[in-house]
Structure formats: C-alpha cells, structure tokens
Scaffold this motif. Structure first.
Motif, PDB file in Angstrom:
ATOM      1  N   GLU A  43       1.364  33.606  87.711  1.00  0.00           N
ATOM      2  CA  GLU A  43       0.932  32.623  86.712  1.00  0.00           C
ATOM      3  C   GLU A  43       1.705  31.321  86.864  1.00  0.00           C
ATOM      4  O   GLU A  43       1.133  30.239  86.750  1.00  0.00           O
ATOM      5  N   LEU A  44       3.004  31.410  87.137  1.00  0.00           N
ATOM      6  CA  LEU A  44       3.800  30.200  87.335  1.00  0.00           C
ATOM      7  C   LEU A  44       3.356  29.439  88.580  1.00  0.00           C
ATOM      8  O   LEU A  44       3.336  28.216  88.591  1.00  0.00           O
ATOM      9  N   ARG A  45       2.996  30.174  89.627  1.00  0.00           N
ATOM     10  CA  ARG A  45       2.539  29.529  90.861  1.00  0.00           C
ATOM     11  C   ARG A  45       1.262  28.723  90.649  1.00  0.00           C
ATOM     12  O   ARG A  45       1.013  27.764  91.367  1.00  0.00           O
ATOM     13  N   SER A  46       0.470  29.095  89.670  1.00  0.00           N
ATOM     14  CA  SER A  46      -0.770  28.370  89.413  1.00  0.00           C
ATOM     15  C   SER A  46      -0.490  26.945  88.924  1.00  0.00           C
ATOM     16  O   SER A  46      -1.356  26.087  89.010  1.00  0.00           O
ATOM     17  N   PHE A  47       0.728  26.677  88.443  1.00  0.00           N
ATOM     18  CA  PHE A  47       1.097  25.347  87.979  1.00  0.00           C
ATOM     19  C   PHE A  47       1.622  24.452  89.101  1.00  0.00           C
ATOM     20  O   PHE A  47       1.864  23.271  88.884  1.00  0.00           O
ATOM     21  N   LYS A  48       1.816  25.021  90.295  1.00  0.00           N
ATOM     22  CA  LYS A  48       2.375  24.257  91.411  1.00  0.00           C
ATOM     23  C   LYS A  48       1.533  23.008  91.677  1.00  0.00           C
ATOM     24  O   LYS A  48       0.327  23.083  91.860  1.00  0.00           O
ATOM     25  N   GLY A  49       2.206  21.852  91.667  1.00  0.00           N
ATOM     26  CA  GLY A  49       1.530  20.597  91.940  1.00  0.00           C
ATOM     27  C   GLY A  49       0.788  20.007  90.751  1.00  0.00           C
ATOM     28  O   GLY A  49       0.192  18.945  90.866  1.00  0.00           O
ATOM     29  N   GLN A  50       0.803  20.666  89.625  1.00  0.00           N
ATOM     30  CA  GLN A  50       0.055  20.183  88.467  1.00  0.00           C
ATOM     31  C   GLN A  50       0.935  19.504  87.425  1.00  0.00           C
ATOM     32  O   GLN A  50       0.433  18.884  86.501  1.00  0.00           O
ATOM     33  N   VAL A  51       2.243  19.618  87.581  1.00  0.00           N
ATOM     34  CA  VAL A  51       3.147  19.017  86.620  1.00  0.00           C
ATOM     35  C   VAL A  51       3.771  17.785  87.265  1.00  0.00           C
ATOM     36  O   VAL A  51       4.411  17.875  88.299  1.00  0.00           O
ATOM     37  N   ALA A  52       3.547  16.642  86.670  1.00  0.00           N
ATOM     38  CA  ALA A  52       4.087  15.396  87.200  1.00  0.00           C
ATOM     39  C   ALA A  52       5.442  15.130  86.546  1.00  0.00           C
ATOM     40  O   ALA A  52       5.538  14.993  85.325  1.00  0.00           O
ATOM     41  N   LEU A  53       6.473  15.081  87.357  1.00  0.00           N
ATOM     42  CA  LEU A  53       7.808  14.811  86.853  1.00  0.00           C
ATOM     43  C   LEU A  53       8.260  13.447  87.362  1.00  0.00           C
ATOM     44  O   LEU A  53       8.145  13.147  88.542  1.00  0.00           O
ATOM     45  N   ASP A  54       8.781  12.649  86.470  1.00  0.00           N
ATOM     46  CA  ASP A  54       9.325  11.348  86.842  1.00  0.00           C
ATOM     47  C   ASP A  54      10.839  11.523  86.947  1.00  0.00           C
ATOM     48  O   ASP A  54      11.576  11.225  86.012  1.00  0.00           O
ATOM     49  N   VAL A  55      11.284  12.055  88.094  1.00  0.00           N
ATOM     50  CA  VAL A  55      12.689  12.398  88.282  1.00  0.00           C
ATOM     51  C   VAL A  55      13.219  11.649  89.495  1.00  0.00           C
ATOM     52  O   VAL A  55      12.601  11.661  90.563  1.00  0.00           O
ATOM     53  N   ASP A  56      14.370  11.021  89.326  1.00  0.00           N
ATOM     54  CA  ASP A  56      15.049  10.357  90.429  1.00  0.00           C
ATOM     55  C   ASP A  56      16.180  11.278  90.882  1.00  0.00           C
ATOM     56  O   ASP A  56      17.229  11.370  90.223  1.00  0.00           O
ATOM     57  N   LEU A  57      15.981  11.972  91.997  1.00  0.00           N
ATOM     58  CA  LEU A  57      16.973  12.943  92.464  1.00  0.00           C
ATOM     59  C   LEU A  57      18.303  12.284  92.795  1.00  0.00           C
ATOM     60  O   LEU A  57      19.359  12.879  92.601  1.00  0.00           O
ATOM     61  N   GLY A  58      18.267  11.061  93.273  1.00  0.00           N
ATOM     62  CA  GLY A  58      19.497  10.356  93.596  1.00  0.00           C
ATOM     63  C   GLY A  58      20.375  10.171  92.364  1.00  0.00           C
ATOM     64  O   GLY A  58      21.582  10.387  92.395  1.00  0.00           O
ATOM     65  N   VAL A  59      19.768   9.780  91.268  1.00  0.00           N
ATOM     66  CA  VAL A  59      20.516   9.610  90.011  1.00  0.00           C
ATOM     67  C   VAL A  59      21.040  10.947  89.530  1.00  0.00           C
ATOM     68  O   VAL A  59      22.192  11.054  89.100  1.00  0.00           O
ATOM     69  N   LEU A  60      20.237  11.975  89.595  1.00  0.00           N
ATOM     70  CA  LEU A  60      20.671  13.300  89.136  1.00  0.00           C
ATOM     71  C   LEU A  60      21.827  13.828  89.970  1.00  0.00           C
ATOM     72  O   LEU A  60      22.755  14.430  89.437  1.00  0.00           O
ATOM     73  N   ARG A  61      21.783  13.624  91.247  1.00  0.00           N
ATOM     74  CA  ARG A  61      22.848  14.145  92.127  1.00  0.00           C
ATOM     75  C   ARG A  61      24.162  13.406  91.916  1.00  0.00           C
ATOM     76  O   ARG A  61      25.230  13.982  92.063  1.00  0.00           O
ATOM     77  N   LYS A  62      24.128  12.138  91.568  1.00  0.00           N
ATOM     78  CA  LYS A  62      25.346  11.382  91.328  1.00  0.00           C
ATOM     79  C   LYS A  62      26.023  11.818  90.032  1.00  0.00           C
ATOM     80  O   LYS A  62      27.223  11.693  89.882  1.00  0.00           O
ATOM     81  N   ARG A  63      25.241  12.324  89.079  1.00  0.00           N
ATOM     82  CA  ARG A  63      25.804  12.750  87.806  1.00  0.00           C
ATOM     83  C   ARG A  63      26.531  14.080  87.919  1.00  0.00           C
ATOM     84  O   ARG A  63      27.378  14.398  87.126  1.00  0.00           O
ATOM     85  N   ALA A  64      26.123  14.882  88.853  1.00  0.00           N
ATOM     86  CA  ALA A  64      26.689  16.240  88.959  1.00  0.00           C
ATOM     87  C   ALA A  64      28.074  16.246  89.538  1.00  0.00           C
ATOM     88  O   ALA A  64      28.601  15.380  90.105  1.00  0.00           O
TER      89      ALA A  64
END
Length: 64
Positions: A43-64
């Motif tokens: 059921e979770l796999r059925s959502f693959k590609g259907q959820v649009a996330l506005d995420v900047d991985l560069g910003v997230l990685r700098k915070r960690a």
C-alpha cells in the motif's frame, strides 16, 4: 481467539521447519504478521511518486 481450521498437515510442518517456529500457533501468527506487513508495504508503494515534497537536501544536511 480460538478458531478451528482445517489445514494441510504437510504445509504446516513445512512452515514450521522454514520459520523455525515450535508450535502451530506460532507459525500461523508469524505468517499472519508477515502477510499484514507485506500488504502494508504494498500500500505504501502505491504512493511512490505521488507525493510532492519541497525539500532542499543541502539545507537539511547542513543542519544535521
């Protein structure tokens, strides 16, 4: 919950050997848990590609 089931003896024995379970109840519980887990993952796999996330991985990685 008690339930009466008519299951093939050889299938139960094979499942007990494959899963290393010691009782018939344990092997049936393990099989049901595995079935539910696989169904939920499907059921979770059925959502693959259907959820649009506005995420900047560069910003997230700098915070960690």
């Amino acid at each position: 919950m008690r339930t009466t089931l008519d299951l093939p003896d050889q299938l139960i024995q094979d499942a007990m050997k494959a899963s290393h379970q010691k009782t018939k109840t344990a092997v049936i519980i393990a099989a049901l848990q595995d079935f539910v887990r696989k169904t939920r993952l499907q059921e979770l796999r059925s959502f693959k590609g259907q959820v649009a996330l506005d995420v900047d991985l560069g910003v997230l990685r700098k915070r960690a």
